[in-house]
Enzyme design. Structure first.
Site, PDB file in Angstrom:
ATOM      1  N   ARG A 158       0.858  -1.181   0.000  1.00  0.00           N
ATOM      2  CA  ARG A 158       0.000   0.000   0.000  1.00  0.00           C
ATOM      3  C   ARG A 158       0.891   1.227   0.000  1.00  0.00           C
ATOM      4  NH1 ARG A 158      -0.631   2.484   5.177  1.00  0.00           N
ATOM      5  NH2 ARG A 158      -2.551   3.460   4.483  1.00  0.00           N
ATOM      6  N   TYR A 208      -3.358  16.066  11.931  1.00  0.00           N
ATOM      7  CA  TYR A 208      -2.607  14.851  12.260  1.00  0.00           C
ATOM      8  C   TYR A 208      -1.289  14.773  11.492  1.00  0.00           C
ATOM      9  CZ  TYR A 208      -1.152  10.000  12.322  1.00  0.00           C
ATOM     10  OH  TYR A 208      -0.397   8.863  12.426  1.00  0.00           O
TER      11      TYR A 208
HETATM   12  C1  HEM Z   1      -0.104   5.310  10.527  1.00  0.00           C
HETATM   13  C2  HEM Z   1       2.539   1.405  11.538  1.00  0.00           C
HETATM   14  C3  HEM Z   1      -0.058  -1.248   8.480  1.00  0.00           C
HETATM   15  C4  HEM Z   1      -2.980   2.496   7.811  1.00  0.00           C
HETATM   16  C5  HEM Z   1       0.791   4.458  11.106  1.00  0.00           C
HETATM   17  C6  HEM Z   1       1.730   4.818  12.142  1.00  0.00           C
HETATM   18  C7  HEM Z   1       2.460   3.723  12.415  1.00  0.00           C
HETATM   19  C8  HEM Z   1       2.005   2.668  11.566  1.00  0.00           C
HETATM   20  C9  HEM Z   1       3.576   3.595  13.439  1.00  0.00           C
HETATM   21  C10 HEM Z   1       1.868   6.187  12.798  1.00  0.00           C
HETATM   22  C11 HEM Z   1       0.912   6.269  13.973  1.00  0.00           C
HETATM   23  C12 HEM Z   1       1.215   7.474  14.847  1.00  0.00           C
HETATM   24  O1  HEM Z   1       0.766   8.585  14.538  1.00  0.00           O
HETATM   25  O2  HEM Z   1       1.916   7.294  15.864  1.00  0.00           O
HETATM   26  C13 HEM Z   1       2.077   0.363  10.764  1.00  0.00           C
HETATM   27  C14 HEM Z   1       2.656  -0.960  10.761  1.00  0.00           C
HETATM   28  C15 HEM Z   1       1.916  -1.711   9.915  1.00  0.00           C
HETATM   29  C16 HEM Z   1       0.866  -0.847   9.380  1.00  0.00           C
HETATM   30  C17 HEM Z   1       3.873  -1.420  11.563  1.00  0.00           C
HETATM   31  C18 HEM Z   1       2.138  -3.150   9.600  1.00  0.00           C
HETATM   32  C19 HEM Z   1       1.324  -4.099   9.943  1.00  0.00           C
HETATM   33  C20 HEM Z   1      -1.089  -0.463   8.043  1.00  0.00           C
HETATM   34  C21 HEM Z   1      -2.094  -0.911   7.133  1.00  0.00           C
HETATM   35  C22 HEM Z   1      -2.930   0.114   6.938  1.00  0.00           C
HETATM   36  C23 HEM Z   1      -2.429   1.240   7.731  1.00  0.00           C
HETATM   37  C24 HEM Z   1      -2.192  -2.277   6.473  1.00  0.00           C
HETATM   38  C25 HEM Z   1      -4.124   0.070   6.027  1.00  0.00           C
HETATM   39  C26 HEM Z   1      -5.188   0.732   6.120  1.00  0.00           C
HETATM   40  C27 HEM Z   1      -2.409   3.595   8.428  1.00  0.00           C
HETATM   41  C28 HEM Z   1      -2.905   4.957   8.293  1.00  0.00           C
HETATM   42  C29 HEM Z   1      -2.069   5.763   9.061  1.00  0.00           C
HETATM   43  C30 HEM Z   1      -1.099   4.889   9.659  1.00  0.00           C
HETATM   44  C31 HEM Z   1      -4.109   5.405   7.467  1.00  0.00           C
HETATM   45  C32 HEM Z   1      -2.123   7.295   9.157  1.00  0.00           C
HETATM   46  C33 HEM Z   1      -1.103   7.825   8.173  1.00  0.00           C
HETATM   47  C34 HEM Z   1      -1.159   9.304   7.858  1.00  0.00           C
HETATM   48  O3  HEM Z   1      -2.235   9.898   7.724  1.00  0.00           O
HETATM   49  O4  HEM Z   1      -0.065   9.898   7.642  1.00  0.00           O
HETATM   50  N1  HEM Z   1       0.979   3.138  10.775  1.00  0.00           N
HETATM   51  N2  HEM Z   1       1.014   0.398   9.926  1.00  0.00           N
HETATM   52  N3  HEM Z   1      -1.311   0.848   8.388  1.00  0.00           N
HETATM   53  N4  HEM Z   1      -1.316   3.598   9.244  1.00  0.00           N
HETATM   54 FE1  HEM Z   1      -0.193   1.978   9.609  1.00  0.00          FE
END
Ligand code: HEM
Length: 339
Positions: A225, A318
Site C-alpha cells: 500500500r 494529524y
Molecule cells: C499510521 C505502523 C499497516 C494504515 C501508522 C503509524 C504507524 C504505523 C507507526 C503512525 C501512527 C502514529 O501517529 O503514531 C504500521 C505498521 C503496519 C501498518 C507497523 C504493519 C502491519 C497499516 C495498514 C494500513 C495502515 C495495512 C491500512 C489501512 C495507516 C494509516 C495511518 C497509519 C491510514 C495514518 C497515516 C497518515 O495519515 O499519515 N501506521 N502500519 N497501516 N497507518 Fe499503519
C-alpha cells in the site's frame, strides 16, 4: 530506467538530496483521485512489476542507496534505540535476512551476490564493500545483530510483526526515517494500539478490516500500500526523538519557498509473510519529491492541489501540515486550470 546509486547526498544540514529526471519519472505518486480519504488501500505486490518502476522488485534499490545508508549510520550512532529486536524475534530476523539477501541477489546481481552451502552463507554487497561469511541462524557469526546487519544494507525502514491471538505486535524493527513515530515508543504494541493516534480511520473500520486481511497473508504472496505526508526540507529522519531538530522547519515555509521547501513524502509499504517464524515483514520505503520537481508533471500538480485543498482538517492536523497548508494550497493553485 534502471537506477544506479549516485554519490552520497545529505538529508540534513545542507540538504544536498536531489532527484534525477529518471527518479522523478518513477516517483510513486499516490493519489488515484482528486480527493484523499483513508481506506484499506492494500493490493497484491506481484513481482516482477513494470520494468524500472518502484514496484518491479520486492525491495527497490535506487539512486539514493548510498545516501540513505549513510543517513541510517548517522541516526543509529546518535541513537542505537532506533533498531531493536525482542529475543523471541530472532528467528524472524533470520527469515528477514534470507528474504532480503535472496531477493537482492536475484534482482540486482550487479550489486549483490549470495552463495549458500548448507548453513554456510557468503554474502557480497559490492555497493557497501561488504563481504561476509556466516552460519545461517547463528547470530554470533554476524558482525552485528541480524536486524541491524540487514537493515544497514536495505533502503527504507523495516518492522517485524509477531502474529499471535489474531493480532500483530511490533516486536522488532529498524526505523531511522519515520514520518513522526517512534519504534522505541511503539515497541510491543498491538495493531490498533500503535495506530491509536490516527484520526477517523478507527471509526471507519479501516483498521479492523486491514488487520483481518494482514493476518491472513500467506507465504510468498506479499501485498503493498502507499501512505503519504508532507515534509519540510528533504529530511528523512522526522522522528519524535529528534523533533527539536525539525519541528521548527514548519514555520520556515513562506510563499516564496514552497516549491523548494515542501516535499511530498510517499511510503511504499510492503507486507510479506516470513516462512519459519510466521512473522510479517513490513517494509516502509520512503520517497521524497520537492514541490518544484512535482509540478514538472502537470497531472500531479493539478491533483496535488485538489487533494490538499479538500483534505479534512483532522488529517491536516494529524499530518502536521497546519503551519503551511494554506501557503501550499495557494502556491499549487496556479497549476490547476480549474482554479
Ligand atoms: C499510521 C505502523 C499497516 C494504515 C501508522 C503509524 C504507524 C504505523 C507507526 C503512525 C501512527 C502514529 O501517529 O503514531 C504500521 C505498521 C503496519 C501498518 C507497523 C504493519 C502491519 C497499516 C495498514 C494500513 C495502515 C495495512 C491500512 C489501512 C495507516 C494509516 C495511518 C497509519 C491510514 C495514518 C497515516 C497518515 O495519515 O499519515 N501506521 N502500519 N497501516 N497507518 Fe499503519
Amino acid at each position: 530506467m534502471r537506477m544506479s546509486p549516485k554519490p552520497v547526498q545529505t538529508f540534513r544540514d545542507d540538504f544536498t538530496y536531489s532527484n534525477s529526471p529518471g527518479a522523478i519519472a518513477r516517483f510513486p505518486f499516490p493519489f488515484p483521485e482528486d480527493e484523499y480519504r483513508y481506506s484499506v488501500n492494500i493490493e497484491p505486490h506481484v513481482t516482477p512489476g513494470p520494468e524500472g518502476s518502484v514496484y518491479e522488485f520486492l525491495l527497490d534499490i535506487d539512486e539514493h542507496y548510498l545516501s540513505e545508508m549513510a543517513e541510517r549510520d548517522i541516526v543509529l550512532k546518535e541513537n542505537p534505540q532506533r533498531c531493536l529486536a525482542m529475543p523471541h524475534m530472532d528467528l524472524a530476523c533470520w527469515d528477514m535476512i534470507e528474504r532480503c539477501m535472496q531477493s537482492l541477489a536475484a534482482d540486482y546481481p550487479q550489486h549483490f551476490s549470495l552463495t549458500i552451502d548448507g548453513d554456510q552463507w557468503t554474502w557480497h554487497n559490492r555497493l557497501l564493500n561488504i563481504h561476509d561469511s556466516f552460519t545461517f541462524g547463528d547470530s554470533s557469526t554476524l558482525p552485528l545483530p541480524p536486524m541491524e546487519y540487514m537493515g544497514r544494507q536495505v533502503q527504507g525502514d523495516f518492522a517485524l510483526l509477531d502474529q499471535r491471538d489474531g493480532d500483530l505486535f511490533l516486536d522488532a524493527g529498524i526505523v531511522t526515517c519515520p514520518a513522526d513515530w517512534s519504534l522505541a515508543f511503539d515497541a510491543g504494541m498491538s495493531f490498533s494500539e500503535w495506530h491509536g493516534p490516527v484520526p477517523m480511520a478507527h471509526e471507519m473500520g479501516v483498521f479492523d478490516r486491514a488487520l483481518k486481511y494482514l493476518t491472513a497473508i500467506p507465504v510468498g504472496r506479499p501485498v503493498r500500500r502507499l501512505n503519504w505526508t508532507l515534509t519540510v526540507n528533504a529530511r528523512m529522519d522526522t522522528s519524535p526523538e529528534t523533533y527539536p531538530n525539525w519541528g521548527t522547519d514548519r514555520a520556515s515555509v513562506t510563499a516564496d519557498n514552497v516549491g523548494e521547501k515542501v516535499h511530498l513524502r510517499v511510503e511504499l509499504q510492503v507486507l510479506d509473510r516470513m516462512p519459519r517464524s510466521n512473522a510479517l515483514m513490513f517494509s516502509i520505503r520512503t520517497y521524497l519529491l520537492s514541490f518544484d520537481d512535482l509540478v514538472t508533471n502537470p497531472d500531479w500538480a493539478r491533483r496535488m492541489h485538489r487533494v490538499l485543498k479538500t483534505l479534512p482538517p483532522e488529517l491536516v492536523e494529524y499530518k502536521g501540515l497546519g503551519r503551511y497548508h494554506d501557503l501550499a494550497v495557494e502556491w499549487l493553485s496556479r497549476f490547476d486550470p480549474a482554479n
